[in-house]
Design an enzyme around this catalytic site. Structure first.
Site, PDB file in Angstrom:
ATOM      1  N   HIS A   1       0.847  -1.186   0.000  1.00 49.81           N
ATOM      2  CA  HIS A   1       0.000   0.000   0.000  1.00 49.81           C
ATOM      3  C   HIS A   1       0.885   1.239   0.000  1.00 49.81           C
ATOM      4  CE1 HIS A   1      -3.926  -1.858   0.292  1.00 49.81           C
ATOM      5  NE2 HIS A   1      -3.487  -2.652   1.258  1.00 49.81           N
TER       6      HIS A   1
ATOM      7  N   ASP B   1      -0.021   7.212  -3.494  1.00 49.22           N
ATOM      8  CA  ASP B   1      -1.180   6.987  -4.351  1.00 49.22           C
ATOM      9  C   ASP B   1      -1.418   8.139  -5.320  1.00 49.22           C
ATOM     10  OD1 ASP B   1      -1.825   4.510  -3.410  1.00 49.22           O
ATOM     11  OD2 ASP B   1      -3.524   5.135  -2.194  1.00 49.22           O
TER      12      ASP B   1
END
Length: 361
Positions: free
Chosen positions: A130, A160
């Site tokens: 992640h 991200d």
């Protein structure tokens, strides 16, 4: 009618960066079709309310990518597309029969945008992870946070969105521009490790000059100085101080009732004591009181606003930085000339056959 009006982009629905990238491209005027998993797919991460933000400006088209019939229809859509963006782990799209080579055979000018954490190649390409893992490996996470605490995750903005989605958007735009000239698309490999590493370029430059250390919370831009950090106020709010330049620093200490002799800016040995003194001063008044006090000065002192407060701030309201489209949300950015920033609502779900007919027409 944004600057990307007339361009057609297929978004293979996913999480994190590909969703944000699809939103940005749609905000800029591209016609984006978001292909979502149909059938017995898990429930969407964003419900109808959340979808009004991150899914804005485009309709969802339910497809079963494991179905040969639906896959053929997607390939037919690709014939009319300028770009495709996807965020699966390496090899997934190939196993579905929709990899770059297959798509390029149907549309040589197609730009194929891929965003992953580790990239399409390398020994960790197949591993899970992640945002926090990607920025940890790129060196972007280590400098963040207080020196006596573990590194503090910067939400998922660096990996991200900054290192992933925005690098994907810029890469896809560059490749589409090239394809207009050459008639040939490219595969854009946007890895969050690469992108977040790129975002640290300034700090590598400073480190090479001996102006940045690996000690967290001891540098110019990481809260290590008393004139570039946040301070708590009497009411529990915070102010952000960014008085880097001597002129701005002079306005800061003047506004706090200090003199240059008792608060030298670049005496590193005195920074801990000066920071404690500034903390005590800021704790004597409320946040908005300090904001008003410094409002007409060059001290670079601003209130630290919550998301709700940010949407209500007069400057943001004057610029339309946030809009109410059923939900208060950030407006599209950047601006293009005098064009007002507008938000298009999430479009209704569209059948695959209807989408194919529209694009074929």
């Amino acid at each position: 009618m944004g600057p990307l009006s007339g361009l057609r982009i297929i978004e293979i629905d996913g999480l994190g960066p590909v969703t944000f990238a699809g939103m940005v491209l749609a905000d800029m005027g591209a016609e984006v079709l978001r292909l979502t998993r149909g059938g017995n797919a898990p429930a969407a991460v964003f419900d109808e309310v959340g979808g009004q933000v991150l899914h804005r400006g485009r309709s969802n088209v339910p497809v079963d990518l494991k179905s040969p019939e639906d896959r053929d229809k997607v390939l037919a859509l690709i014939e009319s597309a300028d770009a495709l963006i996807e965020g699966f782990r390496p090899g997934v799209m190939e196993r579905l029969g929709l990899g770059p080579e297959v798509c390029a055979a149907r549309n040589p000018r197609l730009v194929y945008g891929r965003v992953t954490g580790w990239g399409q190649t390398g020994p960790m390409a197949e591993q899970v992870g992640h945002d926090i893992n990607y920025i940890a490996l790129s060196g972007a996470l280590y400098p963040m946070g207080a020196g006596d605490q573990p590194p503090s995750p910067p939400l998922n903005l660096v990996g991200d969105y900054g290192g992933g989605a925005m690098m994907l958007v810029s890469g896809v735009l560059a490749a589409m521009l090239e394809a207009r000239t050459t008639g040939r698309g490219r595969v854009v490999d946007a890895a969050m490790t690469d992108g977040s590493a790129l975002l640290t370029s300034l700090f590598h430059a400073l480190r090479a000059q001996g102006l940045w250390s690996d000690q967290r919370g001891a540098n110019l831009l990481d809260g290590g100085t008393p004139f570039y950090r946040c301070y708590a106020c009497r009411d529990g709010g915070f102010v952000a101080v960014g008085a880097l330049e001597p002129r701005f620093y002079a306005a800061l200490i003047a506004g706090l009732g200090l003199t240059p002799d008792e608060a030298p800016q670049f005496d590193r040995d005195s920074w801990p004591a000066l920071q404690a003194r500034l903390a005590a001063l800021f704790a004597m008044r409320d946040r908005d009181d300090w904001a008003a006090h410094f409002a007409e000065t060059e001290a670079c002192v601003t209130p630290v606003l919550t998301m709700a407060e940010a949407a209500a701030h007069p400057h943001n309201q004057a610029r339309g930085t946030f809009v109410d489209a059923g939900i208060i949300q950030p407006a599209p950015a950047p601006r293009f000339g005098a064009q007002a920033a507008e938000v298009s609502a999430e479009r209704p779900s569209q059948a695959l056959d209807k989408a194919l007919a529209d694009w074929a027409g």
